[in-house]
Design a protein around this motif. Structure first.
Motif, PDB file in Angstrom:
ATOM      1  N   TYR A   1     -10.473   1.439  -7.404  1.00  0.00           N
ATOM      2  CA  TYR A   1     -11.846   1.177  -6.988  1.00  0.00           C
ATOM      3  C   TYR A   1     -12.193  -0.309  -7.090  1.00  0.00           C
TER       4      TYR A   1
ATOM      5  N   THR B   1     -10.221  -2.200   5.353  1.00  0.00           N
ATOM      6  CA  THR B   1     -10.862  -3.481   5.060  1.00  0.00           C
ATOM      7  C   THR B   1      -9.836  -4.602   4.970  1.00  0.00           C
TER       8      THR B   1
ATOM      9  N   LEU C   1     -10.873   3.259   3.364  1.00  0.00           N
ATOM     10  CA  LEU C   1     -11.726   2.073   3.326  1.00  0.00           C
ATOM     11  C   LEU C   1     -10.936   0.860   2.847  1.00  0.00           C
ATOM     12  N   LEU C   2     -10.094   1.049   1.851  1.00  0.00           N
ATOM     13  CA  LEU C   2      -9.299  -0.059   1.325  1.00  0.00           C
ATOM     14  C   LEU C   2      -8.351  -0.615   2.375  1.00  0.00           C
TER      15      LEU C   2
ATOM     16  N   VAL D   1     -11.908   6.548   0.260  1.00  0.00           N
ATOM     17  CA  VAL D   1     -11.878   5.189  -0.282  1.00  0.00           C
ATOM     18  C   VAL D   1     -10.529   4.534   0.014  1.00  0.00           C
ATOM     19  N   LEU D   2      -9.464   5.321   0.031  1.00  0.00           N
ATOM     20  CA  LEU D   2      -8.159   4.778   0.420  1.00  0.00           C
ATOM     21  C   LEU D   2      -8.203   4.272   1.861  1.00  0.00           C
TER      22      LEU D   2
ATOM     23  N   CYS E   1       0.831  -1.216   0.000  1.00  0.00           N
ATOM     24  CA  CYS E   1       0.000   0.000   0.000  1.00  0.00           C
ATOM     25  C   CYS E   1       0.861   1.259   0.000  1.00  0.00           C
TER      26      CYS E   1
ATOM     27  N   THR F   1     -10.680  -2.181  -4.148  1.00  0.00           N
ATOM     28  CA  THR F   1     -11.408  -1.822  -2.925  1.00  0.00           C
ATOM     29  C   THR F   1     -12.722  -2.579  -2.844  1.00  0.00           C
TER      30      THR F   1
ATOM     31  N   LEU G   1      -4.130  -6.836  -4.411  1.00  0.00           N
ATOM     32  CA  LEU G   1      -3.621  -5.514  -4.062  1.00  0.00           C
ATOM     33  C   LEU G   1      -2.327  -5.235  -4.820  1.00  0.00           C
TER      34      LEU G   1
END
Length: 398
Positions: free
Chosen positions: A361, A313, A309-310, A306-307, A289, A364, A342
């Protein structure tokens, strides 16, 4: 759809022999919160399943995140508020988006967060009241906690915003990873010692976060547009405090507890390579990441939520698998399988930058679907094994 068997026979047999062991020495928890929770839990009928309380608390943290996502998706709202309120210092960057967070919302966020904290504190007490304590409840609780870890700091960042008198997104990215590490280390510690040493920082951080939301409701985000001392802003103080209670405090204590368990021969007595094995999944995900973020021309500045969230998660999936391993006394996996999509997305972004956001996206969405599927299947498999219901207390026949 949710009938996949993630748990082996050895996992289930390990859960059969599991005994919960935890040590909580936090003064705030012992002398303030537990007496409070002992009173609150009596307000709930005995027919309310403990996992209902756990899940309700989790949903409240998710609600906080979604409410702020609606009003402040890109983390610019604090700067627009500062322009419209009395600020002690001028803005360091121009207004980017007209996003305003209503003052009453901050009070609602505080109530939701403290309610979630309370529900997380009473679920175990409700389980003991109803004589339904068991491995499923602990796994469900800690599994959802591993997902909640990123929601709360992702909300707090809206207080400071991403522009003036704040910290840039890349530094907030590392603050987030520090918090994830803080959670993970506690369960790595239990994997090796057999005891969950509850960190003091959790209770203090929940109180501090709640008070921050309340104070922001009273004074607005313009209050944070100032220097605390010298050239350090209040956002810098927030950043320093996170590192001080994580890498500089919790990590050394956890390492010492593991060392002591070897010295006194009270832990699992694994070899060094086996003791360190759970760290590889965490470190490899962090490395991929971070490499992606630093090589990207658009991350983390584009769609920071969203980053979050990724990484939140994927981290939760890694943490849940560690929790399953330590509770069932089985060997932890070396690398989480989500690392491969990933890594593929990061590589595709490097080779075809024009498609980076599509890959971002897509991975994710895959991570969220895979993690929800994993959690639902594991819970269902354990319910079938123990012949219980997750959200319903079966009536006793005796």
């Amino acid at each position: 759809m949710f009938n996949y068997k993630y748990l082996s026979r050895e996992h289930l047999e390990g859960f059969d022999n599991y005994k919960y062991m935890a040590i909580d020495t936090s003064p705030l928890s012992v002398y303030v919160m537990h007496p409070f929770w002992d009173r609150v839990v009596k307000l709930f009928p005995r027919w309310v399943a403990p996992n209902v309380l756990t899940f309700a608390g989790f949903l409240l943290t998710v609600l906080d995140f979604f409410l702020l996502s609606y009003y402040d998706y890109s983390y610019y709202a604090a700067s627009s508020l500062a322009r419209n309120e009395t600020s002690v210092e001028p803005l360091a960057a121009p207004l980017q988006h007209e996003e305003i967070i209503p003052r009453p919302l901050w009070f609602a966020l505080a109530v939701f967060l403290f309610s979630a904290y309370t529900l997380d504190g009473i679920d175990g007490k409700q389980a003991r009241r109803t004589q339904t304590s068991g491995p499923l409840g602990e796994l469900f609780d800690h599994g959802l906690d591993s997902y909640s870890v990123f929601f709360i700091p992702a909300c707090l960042y809206s207080i400071f915003g991403r522009l003036d008198f704040s910290i840039p997104p890349i530094r907030m990215y590392y603050v987030m990873w520090n918090l994830l590490l803080n959670f993970y280390i506690s369960h790595w510690e239990k994997y090796n010692t057999g005891v969950l040493f509850l960190p003091w920082g959790y209770d203090f951080s929940m109180w501090a976060s709640t008070l921050c939301f309340l104070w922001t409701g009273l004074r607005g985000t313009a209050f944070y547009k100032r220097y605390a001392f010298g050239s350090y802003t209040l956002a810098n103080v927030f950043e320093i405090a996170i590192y001080a209670t994580g890498v500089c405090t919790n990590l050394p204590v956890s390492v010492y507890n593991v060392y002591k368990s070897y010295k006194l021969r009270t832990g699992k007595m694994r070899s060094v390579s086996e003791a360190l094995r759970p760290l590889w999944s965490f470190l490899t995900v962090f490395a991929v990441c971070s490499l992606w973020v630093h090589r990207s021309a658009r991350l983390p500045g584009t769609d920071l939520r969203v980053l979050f969230l990724l990484i939140g998660t994927v981290f939760s999936n890694v943490a849940c698998r560690l929790i399953v391993s330590q509770m069932s006394n089985q060997r932890c996996e070396f690398v989480n399988w989500l690392l491969w999509p990933l890594l593929l997305a990061a590589a595709a972004s490097a080779m075809a930058p024009q498609h980076e956001m599509t890959a971002f996206y897509a991975v994710t969405a895959l991570a969220v679907v895979a993690h929800v599927h994993y959690g639902a299947c594991v819970v269902r498999q354990m319910c079938d094994h123990f012949r219980i219901s997750c959200f319903h207390i079966k009536q006793r026949t005796d």
